[in-house]
Design an enzyme around this catalytic site. Structure first.
Site, PDB file in Angstrom:
ATOM      1  N   SER A   1      47.471  41.806  43.729  1.00 13.85           N
ATOM      2  CA  SER A   1      47.585  40.794  43.187  1.00 13.85           C
ATOM      3  C   SER A   1      47.010  40.437  42.362  1.00 13.85           C
ATOM      4  O   SER A   1      47.421  40.053  40.607  1.00 13.85           O
ATOM      5  CB  SER A   1      47.415  39.610  44.129  1.00 13.85           C
ATOM      6  OG  SER A   1      45.925  40.292  44.091  1.00 13.85           O
TER       7      SER A   1
ATOM      8  N   ASN B   1      52.738  36.991  34.162  1.00 18.37           N
ATOM      9  CA  ASN B   1      52.313  35.897  33.356  1.00 18.37           C
ATOM     10  C   ASN B   1      52.954  36.133  32.003  1.00 18.37           C
ATOM     11  O   ASN B   1      53.355  35.859  31.239  1.00 18.37           O
ATOM     12  CB  ASN B   1      51.013  35.222  33.729  1.00 18.37           C
ATOM     13  CG  ASN B   1      51.003  34.141  34.728  1.00 18.37           C
ATOM     14  OD1 ASN B   1      50.962  33.413  34.251  1.00 18.37           O
ATOM     15  ND2 ASN B   1      50.126  34.774  35.345  1.00 18.37           N
TER      16      ASN B   1
ATOM     17  N   ARG C   1      49.898  39.499  38.699  1.00 19.20           N
ATOM     18  CA  ARG C   1      49.853  38.346  38.208  1.00 19.20           C
ATOM     19  C   ARG C   1      49.522  38.414  37.233  1.00 19.20           C
ATOM     20  O   ARG C   1      50.645  37.964  36.299  1.00 19.20           O
ATOM     21  CB  ARG C   1      48.658  38.246  38.598  1.00 19.20           C
ATOM     22  CG  ARG C   1      47.848  36.815  37.952  1.00 19.20           C
ATOM     23  CD  ARG C   1      46.363  36.242  38.390  1.00 19.20           C
ATOM     24  NE  ARG C   1      45.922  36.034  39.951  1.00 19.20           N
ATOM     25  CZ  ARG C   1      45.572  36.624  40.775  1.00 19.20           C
ATOM     26  NH1 ARG C   1      44.749  37.907  40.085  1.00 19.20           N
ATOM     27  NH2 ARG C   1      45.014  36.244  42.747  1.00 19.20           N
TER      28      ARG C   1
END
Length: 282
Positions: free
Chosen positions: A209, A217, A213
């Site tokens: 994660s 993005n 992440r």
């Protein structure tokens, strides 16, 4: 900028391809001239641009903060020193509120992670054609300047954080205590196999994660900038639309790059705090 010489797909592919160096199937070592050659190099190929830019920005961070620290004055500081001090004090204060144990390296680590990731993210605001076009003039096929749009970089940092989680967990609790923590929570001890599976999955999702992440993005942000630049080849109306959209997205993206750096830094501190937690803290 896209021109009539290349298609939109080729333009996007070029801007999303890394400068890759590796070993070809015939045994020779070289830079890949296209994505197919990069794929043939396999797992051990090196994304030279990601490595160089991340290392260079890390050196910028060390030199900048080192100079500010040496020139720091007890009198009225300059604007740049004030900005640096505000960043350091903010991150250190948050880190100390989260990490309540004795370890003098956690707060400085949080500051380092935040600033380094922020600088890498910040490169996403450089117009997408400038440096790749300059690299092409110098005979360099590809040049991606945002290291955090490369999953190898984000996962590399995440795996380093994961290694620190394991190190501090074992150092603080011992091997037996660490395994007991995985096996005897959250359900009763007779459900140890189920506990171990659940806790192991939870543990393994931390680096996934953390790295994905940040990558997701920033990759999406870079792709949007590339797509906006395609408008510049579509006539005056689309060009003007592209200018407006580019500035609007850049202004919004400032928030994204800062927030993602903050999240990566603070989650690192949170995971370090969890590594220090003993069975009594559960």
């Amino acid at each position: 900028m896209a021109t009539g010489e290349v298609t939109s797909a080729e333009y996007i592919e070029h801007h999303l391809s890394n400068l890759t160096y590796g070993r070809m199937p015939d045994g020779t070592w070289q830079f890949a001239h296209n994505p197919a050659e990069a794929a043939e190099m396999g797992f051990w190929a090196i994304h030279v641009d990601s490595f160089a830019w991340s290392l260079g920005l890390g050196l910028v961070f060390l030199l900048t903060f080192g100079i500010v620290a040496r020139r720091a004055t007890s009198g009225v500081p300059g604007m740049f020193q004030c900005a640096i001090e505000m960043i350091v004090e903010m991150i250190e204060e948050i880190a100390r509120d989260i990490f309540t144990y004795k370890n003098d390296y956690i707060a400085p680590m949080a500051v380092t992670v935040f600033v380094w990731v922020f600088l890498m993210n910040l490169m996403d605001l450089v117009p997408v054609d400038w440096i790749p076009h300059l690299a092409t003039l110098l005979g360099i096929h590809y040049m991606r300047i945002v290291p955090t749009t490369d999953v190898n970089v984000t996962m590399g940092m995440a795996l380093f954080v994961f290694a620190m989680i394991l190190f501090f967990s074992v150092w603080k609790k011992g091997v037996g205590g660490f395994l007991a923590e995985l096996s005897f929570h959250p359900f009763p001890k007779f459900l140890a196999p189920l506990n171990f599976v659940l806790e192991a999955v939870t543990l393994l999702t931390k680096p996934l994660s953390l790295g994905l992440r940040l990558f997701g993005n920033l990759y999406a942000g870079e792709l949007i900038f590339v797509l906006i630049c395609l408008l510049f080849s579509g006539g005056i109306v689309l060009t003007l639309s592209g200018v407006v959209l580019q500035w609007a997205w850049a202004a919004f993206h400032v928030l994204i790059i800062t927030l993602q750096a903050f999240i990566f830094s603070i989650l690192t501190v949170v995971y370090m705090s969890q590594a220090y937690d003993t069975g009594e803290d559960h």
